[in-house]
Design a protein around this motif. Structure first.
Motif, short mmCIF file in Angstrom:
data_model
loop_
_atom_site.label_atom_id
_atom_site.label_comp_id
_atom_site.label_asym_id
_atom_site.label_seq_id
_atom_site.Cartn_x
_atom_site.Cartn_y
_atom_site.Cartn_z
N GLU A 1 -24.60 11.20 -11.03
CA GLU A 1 -23.97 12.15 -10.11
C GLU A 1 -24.45 11.94 -8.69
OE1 GLU A 1 -21.49 13.96 -10.34
OE2 GLU A 1 -21.14 13.73 -12.49
N SER A 2 -25.71 12.27 -8.43
CA SER A 2 -26.24 11.97 -7.10
C SER A 2 -27.33 10.93 -7.27
CB SER A 2 -26.78 13.23 -6.43
OG SER A 2 -27.94 13.67 -7.09
N ASN A 3 -27.07 9.77 -6.73
CA ASN A 3 -27.94 8.62 -6.96
C ASN A 3 -29.25 8.76 -6.19
OD1 ASN A 3 -28.96 6.17 -7.59
ND2 ASN A 3 -27.51 4.99 -6.40
N GLU A 4 -30.34 8.74 -6.91
CA GLU A 4 -31.62 8.79 -6.23
C GLU A 4 -32.42 7.51 -6.40
OE1 GLU A 4 -33.81 12.24 -7.33
OE2 GLU A 4 -32.23 13.55 -6.57
N GLY A 5 -31.74 6.46 -6.82
CA GLY A 5 -32.39 5.16 -6.91
C GLY A 5 -33.55 5.16 -7.89
N HIS A 6 -34.72 5.51 -7.37
CA HIS A 6 -35.95 5.46 -8.17
C HIS A 6 -35.80 6.18 -9.50
CE1 HIS A 6 -38.77 4.67 -4.56
NE2 HIS A 6 -37.87 3.73 -4.74
N ALA A 7 -35.21 7.37 -9.44
CA ALA A 7 -35.11 8.18 -10.64
C ALA A 7 -34.33 7.45 -11.73
CB ALA A 7 -34.45 9.52 -10.31
N HIS A 8 -33.45 6.53 -11.32
CA HIS A 8 -32.64 5.82 -12.29
C HIS A 8 -33.13 4.39 -12.51
CE1 HIS A 8 -29.98 9.19 -12.04
NE2 HIS A 8 -29.93 9.05 -10.73
N GLY A 9 -34.32 4.12 -12.00
CA GLY A 9 -34.88 2.79 -12.21
C GLY A 9 -34.28 1.72 -11.32
N ILE A 10 -33.65 2.14 -10.24
CA ILE A 10 -33.09 1.17 -9.29
C ILE A 10 -33.95 1.17 -8.03
CG2 ILE A 10 -31.07 0.49 -7.97
CD1 ILE A 10 -29.43 2.25 -9.89
N SER A 11 -34.33 0.01 -7.58
CA SER A 11 -35.15 -0.05 -6.38
C SER A 11 -34.71 -1.22 -5.53
CB SER A 11 -36.61 -0.20 -6.79
OG SER A 11 -37.43 0.36 -5.81
N ALA A 12 -34.85 -1.08 -4.22
CA ALA A 12 -34.38 -2.14 -3.33
C ALA A 12 -35.49 -2.60 -2.40
CB ALA A 12 -33.19 -1.65 -2.52
N VAL A 13 -35.47 -3.89 -2.09
CA VAL A 13 -36.35 -4.42 -1.05
C VAL A 13 -35.45 -4.71 0.15
CG1 VAL A 13 -37.84 -6.31 -0.37
CG2 VAL A 13 -37.93 -5.41 -2.69
N HIS A 14 -35.64 -3.93 1.19
CA HIS A 14 -34.76 -4.07 2.35
C HIS A 14 -35.24 -5.20 3.24
CE1 HIS A 14 -33.05 -0.20 1.26
NE2 HIS A 14 -34.30 0.20 1.04
N GLN A 15 -34.32 -5.65 4.08
CA GLN A 15 -34.66 -6.74 4.99
C GLN A 15 -35.79 -6.29 5.93
OE1 GLN A 15 -31.05 -8.19 6.63
NE2 GLN A 15 -31.99 -10.08 7.30
N GLU A 16 -35.65 -5.05 6.41
CA GLU A 16 -36.72 -4.49 7.22
C GLU A 16 -37.67 -3.77 6.28
OE1 GLU A 16 -37.09 -1.80 11.26
OE2 GLU A 16 -35.13 -2.24 10.42
N LEU A 17 -38.88 -4.27 6.15
CA LEU A 17 -39.79 -3.74 5.15
C LEU A 17 -40.18 -2.30 5.46
CD1 LEU A 17 -42.13 -6.82 4.74
CD2 LEU A 17 -40.02 -6.27 3.55
N SER A 18 -40.31 -1.50 4.40
CA SER A 18 -40.74 -0.12 4.62
C SER A 18 -42.19 0.02 4.17
CB SER A 18 -39.84 0.86 3.89
OG SER A 18 -39.78 0.56 2.53
N LEU A 19 -43.06 -0.70 4.85
CA LEU A 19 -44.48 -0.65 4.53
C LEU A 19 -45.23 0.12 5.62
CD1 LEU A 19 -45.09 -4.34 3.42
CD2 LEU A 19 -44.85 -2.34 1.97
N PHE A 20 -46.47 0.51 5.27
CA PHE A 20 -47.34 1.18 6.23
C PHE A 20 -48.43 0.20 6.63
CE2 PHE A 20 -45.58 4.36 3.40
CZ PHE A 20 -44.98 5.22 4.30
N GLY A 21 -48.35 -0.27 7.87
CA GLY A 21 -49.23 -1.34 8.32
C GLY A 21 -50.71 -1.04 8.17
N SER A 22 -51.12 0.20 8.45
CA SER A 22 -52.55 0.46 8.45
C SER A 22 -53.07 0.92 7.10
CB SER A 22 -52.88 1.50 9.53
OG SER A 22 -52.14 2.66 9.33
N LEU A 23 -52.18 0.99 6.12
CA LEU A 23 -52.64 1.33 4.77
C LEU A 23 -52.95 0.05 3.99
CD1 LEU A 23 -51.86 4.14 5.55
CD2 LEU A 23 -50.63 4.39 3.41
N THR A 24 -53.69 0.21 2.91
CA THR A 24 -54.03 -0.98 2.12
C THR A 24 -52.86 -1.38 1.23
OG1 THR A 24 -54.87 0.28 0.26
CG2 THR A 24 -56.43 -0.26 2.00
#
Lengths: 336, 313, 503
Positions: free
Chosen positions: C74-97
């Motif tokens: 119904e409403s796609n939440e990606g993670h909840a359905h086991g779907i995950s994406a790696v985007h071209q622009e990374l969604s990382l936190f630079g100062s985290l480990t």
């Protein structure tokens, strides 16, 4: 055992200010033999306690890329509330509880306003600075109020020979380090300051975290207020004016960046201690107290300049690394 | 006509509020509209007005100048000492302006060329300037202000104090610079989008250095004027002004994000705060309640300006 | 399609997305089985990213269905359905480990006590599986681009047990790292994970995928098993439309004098760039995203540090900066309109005059005032075909096409002799695109030398006299107008090895 998150990182961040502290201490020891006594170090720690405690809270706020200009006003407000309640009710319990709760609440309100109205934290807390201070003076009718003599224990008393402010500072620091490094709140706070976009894409609870860090800032300010009140002996109209800038200076000296993302509680405490160390040194040289501001400002400038230059060097190195890939063979074997 | 009026009210909500306050206070307090009170109001706010213009320029650029308050102090002290030594007002004015300009230049070089954060940089120079002011004056008001300077403080033309006229002259010159020169245009564009300005071939660094310098210079002039309005050069004169200066600028509707606002709006902001404080004083409202009202005003003013600008897009 | 696993993990039926009436993805449908890798190919703007964002729950589809394990979501939440994406622009936190980054979506332990040991275990296990020797305690900003990409994949895998979407995962990787990534994908396949692989590099598609979908202008034009489909055919499907040779675009005579010469330009993102442009000539620069084209142009204008020599009208440039170039009538229209081009909260008038305020207008007296500005910009905006109610409208309020015309107008206002246009029609509607193409032709005929950087190949084929192809920071080929061949150009731009250079 490596259970500490971001161990390498944290170690690096507070190292420069720790070294600065050590070097400066050695220099002062040469200048004056009296400097190197336990008693003197204790007294310096006591002197730095108020700023250091507040700096712990400010570190959390700055790590999320926020800022709280109203801390001095919160300090004044909780001092005033405590003093007033002591006069009115004579109940330590009530006064303590009220002062700490109120300080936490005022901090939390800052966070709430930042989240709700999406205005810059600087302007938001500048406004609340004025409001909180006004409210506090309104409450006390602009009177100086003495606090009971026993209160002095918080400021000058000792437990097992250790001055109480140092013990309190210790507790706050341990708690601060723990929260920043071992709780979800701490991880989220660092993440939010590191990248707002990634925080959004990763669905982090940014609003509650923001409110929490400002509330923490308020709480520690409340604690600092009680110590200050005890040391000064009563409420005075000048309490807290301009202290937020000293606190911010301590945090910046400690290696935390205003842009957020990383920083350490320990570094900020060292930063606060360094400011006292400078004062102590100037004292030894019989310098006019008016020079303190000049030296403080210069030290702060020097610190950010050094930091900026090292960042530039890193950026250059990064570019060189990037360019170097052209000198590597293009690909391993032909794919077709 | 009505449409134009409603539009100007929407873009400048400060003006009608200012007028309403003015009328309101005149009705409530017979003393409010007297020459004496008006002169006092204008004199007292000349220093803030000049400094606020400097802060406006920096805000338009997208920065902040926390040092402007203590630049007022240090240039007042230096100017006071020079005047006490030479007896010459002109030397005093020159001294104040050079001190202000130098601090501004240092800010500008550190921020524009070295790339330091405006907040920390000006916080540090704020401390240094304050320290210098107190060291030079030994913490007390500088004695020996020439009589000419005191006369200047009391001088009026047709009921308008000379210090206010000086402030208005400064305002006019800055408005001219901001709206009629390339430099002014570049300030606005850099504030709007620093990268785009760079890609357009605007010399961003130079403009940044110059804006902070001008801000310092205005702080110097404000410091000089403060001697005339207060009778002495006082080392702590700027300490309490920072909040009022920033308050006046954001209340006028110039945002800290840059590229949006004007000196005219700041004049209205200063006017609003001035009338408010004067009126509240006359109504017997204690200063601490005024603090609360000021804080609320700053908050609401900024929020409103943000809302309005968002709606116009 | 694979037959061994009977039930599709993910089914997409008629997935559609339109933005303010404009159809971006027009009804794509496919089934994804466990262990299957689908390659999603298409030119820039074909709708790949939009499809990806709908599948991983970042965008709400306008129409159509997504089914996971046969059940409508119904409403796609990606993670909840086991779907995950790696985007071209990374969604990382630079100062985290590394460990923190991987686990941030679901930190192990309790709210008050994050379990670092477990977090490290999870991260280490994940990294081991990915075959990467990265310290989980290292800060992400200290890693190279390739390692960051792996961390992002590790992060995505923690949430995705069914479907992983990879969007151009190899653009920042070295050949070695790429091969490593492919081996990881093979492993994931064996585990029964389904993968959607988006890439410009067709060789990679052949290496990784077993079926494909071609998108063109938002439509699913072809799809099926990859085996037996030739690369030529795939390229032809992607390009699709027959090339319309523009009649009005006569060949430039070879006699025009040289306006711009670049020799051995080196920077962090491009290497040994040499080319020349004559007056009256339009040179197109083709290449994939990340090929270093924008970086090359920015280096040319001193916006990035670089070495090498640049001659304008035969004279060697001593200082490289936008201002110096502007003084010589050389202009650069940046790619990133919002960040590097427009002053969004300033009026159109100021945006148009921004680059040349001092010579564009006449002064009232002394050096004060901008007397002619309003009139001049009004005339100009009319000439550019910018449709606005009045000249003091804030640029923010304009459509993408009009914004681009304003930006283009800013540089044309100074009557440049050399003009470098970076993606001049990105995000612009057809009408405005046509106008801009005409404009480019006009100024070239008037004697300006023009360089057009574009990821839109048909556009380059249409406007240029000559096309240079860039790949991984170098110029790898050159085509004259009579040699234009879209398939050849694409395959040159997208190849990974050093194949024979076209001349």
């Amino acid at each position: 055992m490596k259970t500490f998150s971001g161990d390498a990182l944290t170690r690096q961040k507070w190292l420069p200010i720790a070294i600065a502290n050590a070097v400066f201490s050695v220099l002062l020891a040469f200048a004056s033999p009296a400097f190197l006594s336990l008693a003197n170090f204790q007294s310096m720690l006591v002197q730095s306690a108020v700023t250091a405690i507040m700096a712990v809270g400010m570190t959390f706020i700055i790590i999320t890329a926020g800022i709280d200009i109203s801390m001095g006003a919160i300090l004044f407000f909780s001092s005033a509330l405590f003093a007033q309640l002591m006069i009115d009710t004579q109940s330590y319990l009530l006064a303590f509880a009220a002062a700490l709760c109120c300080a936490t609440l005022l901090g939390g309100i800052n966070g709430l306003l930042v989240v709700r109205f999406r205005m810059s934290p600087l302007i938001t807390t500048l406004a609340t600075y004025s409001i909180y201070r006004g409210m506090a003076i309104h409450m006390t009718g602009a009177q100086n109020i003495p606090v009971p003599r026993e209160m002095g224990f918080l400021g000058n008393g000792r437990v097992f020979g250790v001055p109480v402010p140092i013990l309190i500072l210790l507790v706050i620091v341990v708690a601060g380090v723990y929260v920043l490094n071992h709780t979800r709140l701490g991880v989220y706070a660092r993440a939010m300051g590191s990248s707002t976009r990634s925080a959004r894409e990763s669905n982090l609870p940014t609003a509650p975290v923001t409110i929490m860090v400002y509330a923490i800032g308020g709480f520690v300010t409340g604690v600092a207020a009680l110590i200050l009140l005890a040391r000064v002996g009563g409420l005075q109209s000048g309490i807290g004016i301009g202290i937020e800038f000293t606190v911010i200076a301590a945090v910046i000296l400690g290696g935390t960046k205003l842009t957020g993302g990383s920083g350490t509680v320990i570094g900020s405490v060292f930063g606060a201690f360094f400011l006292v160390l400078i004062e102590n040194g100037l004292n030894l040289m019989n310098a006019s107290p008016y020079i303190y501001d000049i030296v403080r400002g210069t030290v702060l400038l020097a610190a950010v300049m050094v930091d900026r230059l090292s960042v530039r060097r890193q950026q250059k190195a990064l570019l060189a690394v990037k360019a170097a890939r052209f000198d590597q063979p293009q690909s391993v074997g032909s794919t077709t | 006509m009505i449409k134009a009026l409603s539009e100007s009210v929407q873009t400048r909500p400060v003006a009608p509020v200012l007028i309403a306050l003015f009328i309101g206070f005149s009705l409530f307090s017979p003393y409010f509209l007297t020459t004496g009170n008006m002169e006092a109001l204008l004199t007292a706010n000349s220093v803030v007005l000049i400094a606020s213009v400097g802060m406006t320029l920096v805000f338009l650029l997208g920065g902040i100048d926390l040092s402007i308050s203590t630049v007022i102090s240090v240039s007042a002290v230096v100017s006071g000492l020079v005047m006490a030594g030479t007896g010459s007002i002109w030397w005093g004015a020159m001294a104040a302006m050079s001190v202000g300009l130098s601090v501004g230049l240092v800010n500008g070089l550190l921020i524009g060329l070295l790339g330091l954060t405006p907040f920390i940089t000006t916080m540090a120079t704020q401390l240094i300037a304050r320290g210098v002011a107190f060291v030079l004056s030994k913490g007390i008001a500088v004695q020996g202000t020439p009589y000419g300077m005191l006369d200047f403080g009391f001088l009026t033309f047709h009921g308008i104090p000379a210090v206010t006229l000086t402030a208005l002259l400064v305002v006019a010159v800055c408005m001219l610079l901001l709206t009629l020169t390339d430099w002014g245009r570049h300030v606005m564009l850099i504030g709007s989008n620093r990268n785009a300005a760079r890609y357009s071939g605007i010399n961003v660094r130079w403009v940044e250095v110059s804006v902070y310098s001008v801000s310092g210079l205005l702080g110097g002039i404000a410091g000089f004027i403060s001697i005339a309005t207060l009778g002495n050069a006082i080392p702590g004169v700027g300490d309490t002004l920072l909040l009022i200066i920033i308050g006046a600028v954001v209340l006028g509707g110039t945002t800290m994000e840059g590229g949006e606002g004007s000196i005219g709006r700041t004049v209205l902001g200063v006017g609003l705060l001035a009338v408010l404080i004067s009126g509240l004083n006359l109504l017997g409202i204690p200063f601490y309640d005024q603090l609360i009202i000021q804080g609320l005003l700053i908050f609401l003013g900024t929020w409103l300006a943000m809302k309005l600008s968002a709606r116009r897009h | 399609m694979l037959q061994d696993k009977a039930h599709p993990l993910l089914s997409v039926r008629n997935l559609t997305k339109s933005f303010s009436g404009k159809l971006v993805v027009a009804g794509i449908s496919f089934d994804l089985y466990p262990g299957q890798v689908i390659g999603l190919v298409g030119e820039n703007g074909a709708g790949k990213s939009t499809s990806k964002n709908m599948l991983c729950g970042l965008l709400e589809p306008t129409d159509g269905q997504i089914l996971v394990n046969g059940q409508t979501v119904e409403s796609n939440e990606g993670h909840a359905h086991g779907i995950s994406a790696v985007h071209q622009e990374l969604s990382l936190f630079g100062s985290l480990t590394v460990a923190e980054n991987m686990c941030i979506g679901a930190l192990p332990g309790s709210r008050l006590r994050v379990d670092w040991q477990q977090m490290q275990c999870i991260a280490r296990e994940q990294l081991n599986f990915l075959g990467m020797d990265i310290d989980p305690d290292a800060a992400v900003f200290s890693l190279g681009a390739g390692q960051q990409q792996i961390v992002e994949i590790g992060k995505a895998l923690l949430h995705a047990d069914k479907v992983l979407i990879l969007d151009e995962p190899t653009t920042s990787l070295t050949a070695l790292e790429r091969e490593k990534l492919f081996r990881i994908l093979d492993k994931l396949k064996e585990r029964g994970m389904a993968i959607i692989f988006i890439s410009h590099f067709l060789e990679e598609i052949y290496r990784v995928c077993d079926s494909y979908i071609v998108l063109r202008d938002g439509h699913q034009v072809a799809g099926g098993a990859l085996a037996g489909v030739s690369r030529r055919k795939l390229e032809a499907l992607m390009v699709g439309r027959a090339l319309e040779e523009s009649a009005d675009h006569g060949d430039v005579s070879d006699t025009g004098t040289e306006a711009l010469r670049v020799e051995h330009l080196d920077s962090a993102d491009c290497r040994d760039i040499s080319f020349a442009v004559r007056h009256g000539e339009v040179v197109g620069i083709a290449g994939l995203m990340g090929a270093g084209r924008t970086e090359m142009a920015e280096a040319l204008f001193g916006l990035r540090p670089s070495t090498g020599s640049v001659h304008v009208q035969g004279a060697l440039l001593t200082e490289r900066s936008v201002a110096a170039m502007k003084a010589l009538d050389v202009c650069y229209l940046p790619e990133d309109r919002r960040n590097n081009g427009l002053f969004l909260n300033r009026p159109v008038r100021e945006n148009l005059s921004a680059a040349a305020i001092s010579r564009f207008i006449r002064r009232r007296l002394l050096k004060l005032g901008f007397a002619g500005e309003r009139l001049a910009t009004q005339t100009f905006s009319r000439a550019m075909g910018i449709s606005i109610p009045h000249i003091d409208v804030k640029v923010d309020a304009l459509s993408g096409g009009n914004q681009q015309k304003v930006l283009l107008g800013r540089w044309l206002a100074s009557e440049p002799k050399v003009l470098i246009l970076d993606e001049p029609t990105k995000g612009v509607d057809i009408g405005a695109k046509f106008d801009i193409h005409n404009r480019i032709g006009e100024i070239a005929r008037a004697g300006a030398a023009i360089v057009v950087i574009s990821s839109d190949l048909p556009e380059l084929l249409q406007v240029s006299h000559r096309i240079l192809v860039m790949r991984k920071g170098r110029i790898v080929g050159e085509f004259r107008r009579d040699q234009f061949d879209s398939v050849k150009i694409i395959s040159l731009a997208a190849s990974t090895g050093e194949e024979g250079l076209a001349t």
